[in-house]
Write a protein that holds these residues in place. Structure first.
Motif, PDB file in Angstrom:
ATOM      1  N   LYS A   1      -1.823   2.641  -6.069  1.00  0.00           N
ATOM      2  CA  LYS A   1      -2.197   2.721  -7.239  1.00  0.00           C
ATOM      3  C   LYS A   1      -1.294   2.105  -8.229  1.00  0.00           C
ATOM      4  CE  LYS A   1      -3.389   6.799 -10.256  1.00  0.00           C
ATOM      5  NZ  LYS A   1      -3.532   8.224 -10.240  1.00  0.00           N
ATOM      6  N   ARG A   2      -0.072   1.984  -8.252  1.00  0.00           N
ATOM      7  CA  ARG A   2       0.877   1.084  -8.834  1.00  0.00           C
ATOM      8  C   ARG A   2       0.498  -0.378  -9.005  1.00  0.00           C
ATOM      9  NH1 ARG A   2       3.586   0.089 -13.343  1.00  0.00           N
ATOM     10  NH2 ARG A   2       5.500  -1.074 -13.053  1.00  0.00           N
TER      11      ARG A   2
ATOM     12  N   PHE B   1      -7.639   6.899  -3.643  1.00  0.00           N
ATOM     13  CA  PHE B   1      -7.442   5.626  -4.745  1.00  0.00           C
ATOM     14  C   PHE B   1      -8.902   4.748  -4.542  1.00  0.00           C
ATOM     15  CE2 PHE B   1      -6.779   1.058  -4.779  1.00  0.00           C
ATOM     16  CZ  PHE B   1      -6.677   0.962  -6.116  1.00  0.00           C
TER      17      PHE B   1
ATOM     18  N   ARG C   1       0.662   7.175   3.449  1.00  0.00           N
ATOM     19  CA  ARG C   1      -0.304   6.462   2.888  1.00  0.00           C
ATOM     20  C   ARG C   1      -1.586   7.244   2.647  1.00  0.00           C
ATOM     21  NH1 ARG C   1       1.023   0.552   5.148  1.00  0.00           N
ATOM     22  NH2 ARG C   1       3.046   0.342   4.547  1.00  0.00           N
TER      23      ARG C   1
ATOM     24  N   ILE D   1      -9.902  -3.615  -4.750  1.00  0.00           N
ATOM     25  CA  ILE D   1      -8.646  -2.996  -4.232  1.00  0.00           C
ATOM     26  C   ILE D   1      -7.553  -3.769  -3.640  1.00  0.00           C
ATOM     27  CG2 ILE D   1      -9.700  -0.648  -3.847  1.00  0.00           C
ATOM     28  CD1 ILE D   1      -9.842  -1.662  -0.982  1.00  0.00           C
TER      29      ILE D   1
ATOM     30  N   ASN E   1      -2.204  -1.607  -8.153  1.00  0.00           N
ATOM     31  CA  ASN E   1      -3.506  -1.764  -8.930  1.00  0.00           C
ATOM     32  C   ASN E   1      -3.137  -1.892 -10.508  1.00  0.00           C
ATOM     33  OD1 ASN E   1      -6.386  -1.277  -9.414  1.00  0.00           O
ATOM     34  ND2 ASN E   1      -5.595   0.411 -10.491  1.00  0.00           N
ATOM     35  N   GLU E   2      -2.272  -0.912 -10.741  1.00  0.00           N
ATOM     36  CA  GLU E   2      -2.006  -0.988 -12.503  1.00  0.00           C
ATOM     37  C   GLU E   2      -1.540  -2.446 -12.883  1.00  0.00           C
ATOM     38  OE1 GLU E   2      -1.056   3.673 -12.582  1.00  0.00           O
ATOM     39  OE2 GLU E   2       0.471   2.247 -12.733  1.00  0.00           O
TER      40      GLU E   2
ATOM     41  N   SER F   1     -11.576   6.075  -6.056  1.00  0.00           N
ATOM     42  CA  SER F   1     -11.332   6.143  -7.608  1.00  0.00           C
ATOM     43  C   SER F   1     -12.107   4.712  -7.978  1.00  0.00           C
ATOM     44  CB  SER F   1      -9.959   6.187  -8.007  1.00  0.00           C
ATOM     45  OG  SER F   1      -9.437   4.960  -7.721  1.00  0.00           O
ATOM     46  N   LYS F   2     -12.189   3.790  -6.767  1.00  0.00           N
ATOM     47  CA  LYS F   2     -12.494   2.328  -7.252  1.00  0.00           C
ATOM     48  C   LYS F   2     -13.989   2.337  -6.924  1.00  0.00           C
ATOM     49  CE  LYS F   2      -8.937   0.163  -8.845  1.00  0.00           C
ATOM     50  NZ  LYS F   2      -9.117  -0.936  -9.844  1.00  0.00           N
TER      51      LYS F   2
ATOM     52  N   ASP G   1       2.306   2.268  -2.360  1.00  0.00           N
ATOM     53  CA  ASP G   1       1.872   2.586  -3.924  1.00  0.00           C
ATOM     54  C   ASP G   1       1.084   1.832  -4.455  1.00  0.00           C
ATOM     55  OD1 ASP G   1       1.558   3.977  -6.389  1.00  0.00           O
ATOM     56  OD2 ASP G   1       3.768   4.127  -6.586  1.00  0.00           O
TER      57      ASP G   1
ATOM     58  N   ASP H   1      -2.602   8.697   0.309  1.00  0.00           N
ATOM     59  CA  ASP H   1      -3.295   8.463  -1.315  1.00  0.00           C
ATOM     60  C   ASP H   1      -3.996   7.212  -1.126  1.00  0.00           C
ATOM     61  OD1 ASP H   1      -0.959   6.860  -0.728  1.00  0.00           O
ATOM     62  OD2 ASP H   1      -0.735   6.382  -2.658  1.00  0.00           O
TER      63      ASP H   1
ATOM     64  N   ARG I   1       0.764  -1.099  -0.001  1.00  0.00           N
ATOM     65  CA  ARG I   1      -0.049   0.049  -0.102  1.00  0.00           C
ATOM     66  C   ARG I   1       0.668   1.234   0.156  1.00  0.00           C
ATOM     67  NH1 ARG I   1      -2.421  -2.974   4.165  1.00  0.00           N
ATOM     68  NH2 ARG I   1      -1.985  -1.302   5.626  1.00  0.00           N
TER      69      ARG I   1
END
Lengths: 249, 249
Positions: free
Chosen positions: B144-145, B240, B234, B157, B147-148, B243-244, B142, B236, B140
């Motif tokens: 978002k990374r 994140f 964390r 998530i 997730n990508e 955003s989901k 990052d 962010d 956690r």
């Protein structure tokens, strides 16, 4: 198959218990097992409240609606707990940063994971002793009321209960989604590739519900889920959690 | 003490593994054990992503910073997953209500608990086979990374990893807070009554860190926690998760 795997694979929720009590030693072992679970950076962001007062069980039953909440040998209530951390601050400066930090969604996630890992160890420990367990998420039907009953301070939220006792029924093991619908390799398997497994599971559940030893019905997982999620549920959890200064930013 | 309790009480995180691989049967048993854990209303709001691609492990290592993320026999990534539920809707009307429902904090809590209960079963199953495990919350760092990298769709998530392998070191069992500071009876024990146990734990940890077989240091739990929470961490994760389409209302 070793004894541990055997215990894990044979889990069924038990909702009817005999009158037999647990010993203090059993309760101690269950709680010590819970404590030995992994915890995020050793934060131990949870508390466990043992419910022994029958009046309190009766009140919690009113929230949950499940009779096993009043009729059990012991009940553990698992809370996400960042109150301890909040109270460790020793300067005005770090109090401010700590408080800000605790308000993030990250910390709600940490506390929820910590509490759940501990709880699952408690569940497994109990089952290994021949006891039955059932998780009680329905305490979140009125999370504010549970919070009042347990006198929880800021930064502490009730997450779920775990009722424990000697089994007085012998339910079947409930089938789970096929492994291929929940297990992916290296990247997420698109829903289109999961659908066939969900369909197979719906067929399996139709047969399970139609043939199980009690409470037979005509139902599938898909139909259950659509019904369940088509009604707004526990929308008051959001403002309640924020009122505890968690998940606010 | 039965074999299950023995496994639970002897947990230590393992961060160094031999080169020995796991068999497909071992992985299957670990995942099946995870699936048999309790789940909220049978929702099974999680997915498990097995990481076998070494390039992917290397990328996840860059996020985590821990070498055991690239060097392990197997890695499981646990995700909160409400995508399946979101895709079950079959009319415009129920799609709308289901989507609204999934946006509540309640459902983030459900998915996080479900994933953690399953993960702890996986951890216990692995340890019962003589394997070592370590949870990887640092994914956690990052989110978002991650997730990508895993190509996660909406309503899914990444929560944490679990690295598994044959132990190549033998660390001490880390002491936990005294049972009296985390276990309460019928109502929450005020912090003033917990303080003496935290002080005792600080003394115990000072001695544990000073005397353990590797990485000795002068530290206490209280000092560690103050340092850890005095830095915003964390932050962010909040946007994140939103955003989901989770935890939005």
């Amino acid at each position: 198959m070793n004894q541990v795997i055997h215990t894990l694979l044979n889990h069924r929720s038990i909702r009817k218990f005999t009158d037999r009590k647990l010993s203090q030693e059993q309760i101690h072992t269950i709680v010590k097992s819970a404590q030995q679970a992994s915890t995020s950076s050793n934060v131990m962001a949870y508390s466990i409240i043992g419910v022994t007062d029958q009046n309190l069980k009766n009140e919690l039953y009113k929230v949950s609606g499940h009779t096993h909440v009043k009729n059990n040998a012991h009940m553990l209530l698992f809370c996400g707990d960042l109150h301890r951390i909040n109270r460790l601050a020793n300067t005005e400066d770090n109090q401010q940063t700590i408080d800000n930090n605790l308000e993030s969604t990250e910390q709600l996630i940490v506390a929820t994971i910590d509490a759940a890992l501990a709880a699952q160890n408690a569940a497994i420990a109990a089952e290994s002793m021949g006891l039955g367990i059932c998780y009680i998420g329905s305490l979140r039907n009125d999370i504010k009321r549970v919070n009042e009953l347990l006198e929880l301070p800021g930064h502490v939220i009730p997450l779920f209960g775990l009722v424990i006792g000697y089994p007085d029924h012998n339910p079947e093991i409930k089938p789970r989604l096929p492994i291929d619908s929940i297990y992916h390799e290296n990247k997420y398997k698109p829903f289109a590739e999961q659908e066939q497994f969900i369909e197979a599971y719906d067929n399996e559940m139709r047969s399970y519900y139609g043939n199980r030893s009690s409470n037979t019905k005509l139902d599938t997982w898909t139909d259950q889920m659509i019904r369940k999620f088509s009604t707004p549920t526990r929308m008051d959890v959001t403002p309640f959690v924020k009122s505890k200064n968690l998940n606010k930013r």
